[in-house]
Design a protein around this motif. Structure first.
Motif, PDB file in Angstrom:
ATOM      1  N   VAL A   1      41.550  37.257  33.576  1.00  0.00           N
ATOM      2  CA  VAL A   1      41.886  36.188  34.517  1.00  0.00           C
ATOM      3  C   VAL A   1      41.767  34.822  33.849  1.00  0.00           C
ATOM      4  O   VAL A   1      41.091  34.656  32.826  1.00  0.00           O
ATOM      5  CB  VAL A   1      40.974  36.235  35.763  1.00  0.00           C
ATOM      6  CG1 VAL A   1      41.182  37.539  36.528  1.00  0.00           C
ATOM      7  CG2 VAL A   1      39.501  36.074  35.369  1.00  0.00           C
TER       8      VAL A   1
ATOM      9  N   ARG B   1      39.758  43.141  34.698  1.00  0.00           N
ATOM     10  CA  ARG B   1      40.958  42.328  34.902  1.00  0.00           C
ATOM     11  C   ARG B   1      40.800  41.038  34.106  1.00  0.00           C
ATOM     12  O   ARG B   1      39.757  40.379  34.173  1.00  0.00           O
ATOM     13  CB  ARG B   1      41.167  42.018  36.378  1.00  0.00           C
ATOM     14  CG  ARG B   1      42.394  41.157  36.663  1.00  0.00           C
ATOM     15  CD  ARG B   1      42.693  41.072  38.138  1.00  0.00           C
ATOM     16  NE  ARG B   1      43.104  42.376  38.662  1.00  0.00           N
ATOM     17  CZ  ARG B   1      43.454  42.602  39.927  1.00  0.00           C
ATOM     18  NH1 ARG B   1      43.407  41.613  40.812  1.00  0.00           N
ATOM     19  NH2 ARG B   1      43.829  43.797  40.323  1.00  0.00           N
TER      20      ARG B   1
ATOM     21  N   ASP C   1      37.153  39.498  34.079  1.00  0.00           N
ATOM     22  CA  ASP C   1      36.579  39.001  35.336  1.00  0.00           C
ATOM     23  C   ASP C   1      35.100  39.332  35.503  1.00  0.00           C
ATOM     24  O   ASP C   1      34.342  38.553  36.080  1.00  0.00           O
ATOM     25  CB  ASP C   1      37.362  39.519  36.542  1.00  0.00           C
ATOM     26  CG  ASP C   1      37.414  41.047  36.613  1.00  0.00           C
ATOM     27  OD1 ASP C   1      37.013  41.722  35.634  1.00  0.00           O
ATOM     28  OD2 ASP C   1      37.854  41.571  37.648  1.00  0.00           O
TER      29      ASP C   1
ATOM     30  N   GLU D   1      44.805  34.902  38.799  1.00  0.00           N
ATOM     31  CA  GLU D   1      44.749  36.271  38.298  1.00  0.00           C
ATOM     32  C   GLU D   1      46.063  36.697  37.671  1.00  0.00           C
ATOM     33  O   GLU D   1      46.191  37.818  37.193  1.00  0.00           O
ATOM     34  CB  GLU D   1      44.361  37.236  39.420  1.00  0.00           C
ATOM     35  CG  GLU D   1      42.958  37.012  39.950  1.00  0.00           C
ATOM     36  CD  GLU D   1      42.525  38.088  40.916  1.00  0.00           C
ATOM     37  OE1 GLU D   1      43.356  38.973  41.238  1.00  0.00           O
ATOM     38  OE2 GLU D   1      41.358  38.066  41.330  1.00  0.00           O
TER      39      GLU D   1
ATOM     40  N   LEU E   1      37.751  30.435  39.627  1.00  0.00           N
ATOM     41  CA  LEU E   1      38.765  31.450  39.344  1.00  0.00           C
ATOM     42  C   LEU E   1      40.110  30.815  39.664  1.00  0.00           C
ATOM     43  O   LEU E   1      40.465  30.613  40.823  1.00  0.00           O
ATOM     44  CB  LEU E   1      38.534  32.691  40.200  1.00  0.00           C
ATOM     45  CG  LEU E   1      39.599  33.784  40.102  1.00  0.00           C
ATOM     46  CD1 LEU E   1      39.750  34.276  38.666  1.00  0.00           C
ATOM     47  CD2 LEU E   1      39.272  34.946  41.038  1.00  0.00           C
TER      48      LEU E   1
ATOM     49  N   ARG F   1      31.687  36.681  37.233  1.00  0.00           N
ATOM     50  CA  ARG F   1      31.558  36.842  38.681  1.00  0.00           C
ATOM     51  C   ARG F   1      30.405  36.019  39.256  1.00  0.00           C
ATOM     52  O   ARG F   1      30.551  35.337  40.267  1.00  0.00           O
ATOM     53  CB  ARG F   1      31.367  38.324  39.025  1.00  0.00           C
ATOM     54  CG  ARG F   1      32.646  39.146  38.942  1.00  0.00           C
ATOM     55  CD  ARG F   1      32.374  40.616  39.123  1.00  0.00           C
ATOM     56  NE  ARG F   1      33.575  41.410  38.887  1.00  0.00           N
ATOM     57  CZ  ARG F   1      33.561  42.697  38.576  1.00  0.00           C
ATOM     58  NH1 ARG F   1      32.390  43.329  38.445  1.00  0.00           N
ATOM     59  NH2 ARG F   1      34.686  43.356  38.385  1.00  0.00           N
TER      60      ARG F   1
END
Length: 298
Positions: A162, A160, A246, A263, A260, A250
């Motif tokens: 982001v 994903r 992503d 999204e 973060l 992490r």
């Protein structure tokens, strides 16, 4: 410059009579054998074999070249056996194409334990697909599927894309704008911030921007760095924004070094695929690599 491997391949084709048998003898792919032969013929300026249905028939020039190179190659092979210390068992060599960050995240820690030789090549997806089709690579990890009939793709995970920021970045105003669904003002606010990017990942930023704001980003990043791992390190405990996959951040997010931020109103996700040739002599080695990669993404 004449490549010694071209002559080794030429000798193997001459003695075995087929491209597939030469590939098995040399422990390389059949497309790789074809590439070596085509390169040698282009270098010498002569056709060295007539391509028959089930047999590679040497031409007169091919026979002359074989007689010239046979004795020197045999001496080189004997020298290799005498002076090159080899392992107890023959090891295959697998060539894999992926992006730099994927290698760091997945395979780097496992390289020393692999029971075969590994060559990693970094590059853009279209070039990796072409190299895979030509036999220069045996496996690629890609979010883009090519159209070569000799290749097949197997999805195994997704990433994903982001919006992230350094831990010291004040995002309180942006959070309020996003919470109230005020996308035009959110876009305008973001344009005036510090941005990190690489030459390669501008596509992530462009796609994320178009998907969520309906426009192409009309600003230039402040800092262009070598790769996305560099972006993560620059943002850690600092200020600024970037758009990244992503999985790369992490650990830094969990450690509180990176925030973060968003999204996206509409999620931007890429399906990751294993790309291989439909026929390969390295199926067992590729399966082991795929297993390691899948475990890392779970």
């Amino acid at each position: 410059m004449l490549n010694l491997e071209w002559l080794r391949t030429f000798k193997a084709i001459y003695e075995t009579g087929t491209l597939s048998a030469a590939a098995q003898q040399l422990f390389i792919s059949q497309p790789g054998v074809s590439l070596h032969l085509n390169s040698l013929e282009a270098y010498t300026g002569y056709k060295l074999f007539d391509r028959a249905a089930r047999k590679m028939v040497p031409t007169e020039r091919g026979k002359i070249l074989y007689n010239f190179v046979l004795d020197p190659l045999l001496k080189l092979e004997n020298a290799e056996q005498l002076f090159h210390r080899t392992s107890k068992a023959e090891r295959s060599t697998i060539s894999v194409g992926m992006c730099f960050e994927t290698f760091q995240y997945t395979l780097e820690e496992h390289v020393a334990q692999l029971p075969f030789n590994l060559i990693i090549r970094f590059g853009e997806y279209p070039q990796m697909q072409q190299d895979l089709d030509n036999g220069l690579l045996d496996l690629i990890i890609t979010s883009q599927k090519g159209h070569q009939p000799n290749l097949e793709y197997k999805p195994f995970s997704k990433e994903r894309i982001v919006l992230v920021a350094g831990a010291k970045t004040d995002i309180s105003q942006l959070k309020q704008l996003l919470l109230s669904k005020n996308l035009p003002e959110s876009e305008e606010w973001l344009k005036h911030q510090l941005w990190y990017s690489t030459a390669a990942d501008m596509e992530h930023l462009k796609n994320f921007w178009v998907k969520n704001f309906g426009n192409h980003p009309d600003f230039k990043p402040n800092f262009i760095v070598p790769n996305m791992s560099s972006i993560i390190r620059c943002l850690s405990n600092g200020e600024g924004f970037s758009v990244v996959p992503d999985f790369l951040c992490r650990k830094e997010i969990e450690a509180g070094n990176i925030q973060l931020v968003w999204e996206g109103e509409l999620h931007l996700e890429n399906i990751l695929h294993f790309g291989t040739r439909k026929k390969t002599i390295y199926a067992a080695e590729i399966k082991e690599l795929e297993k390691l990669l899948i475990q890392k993404w779970v």
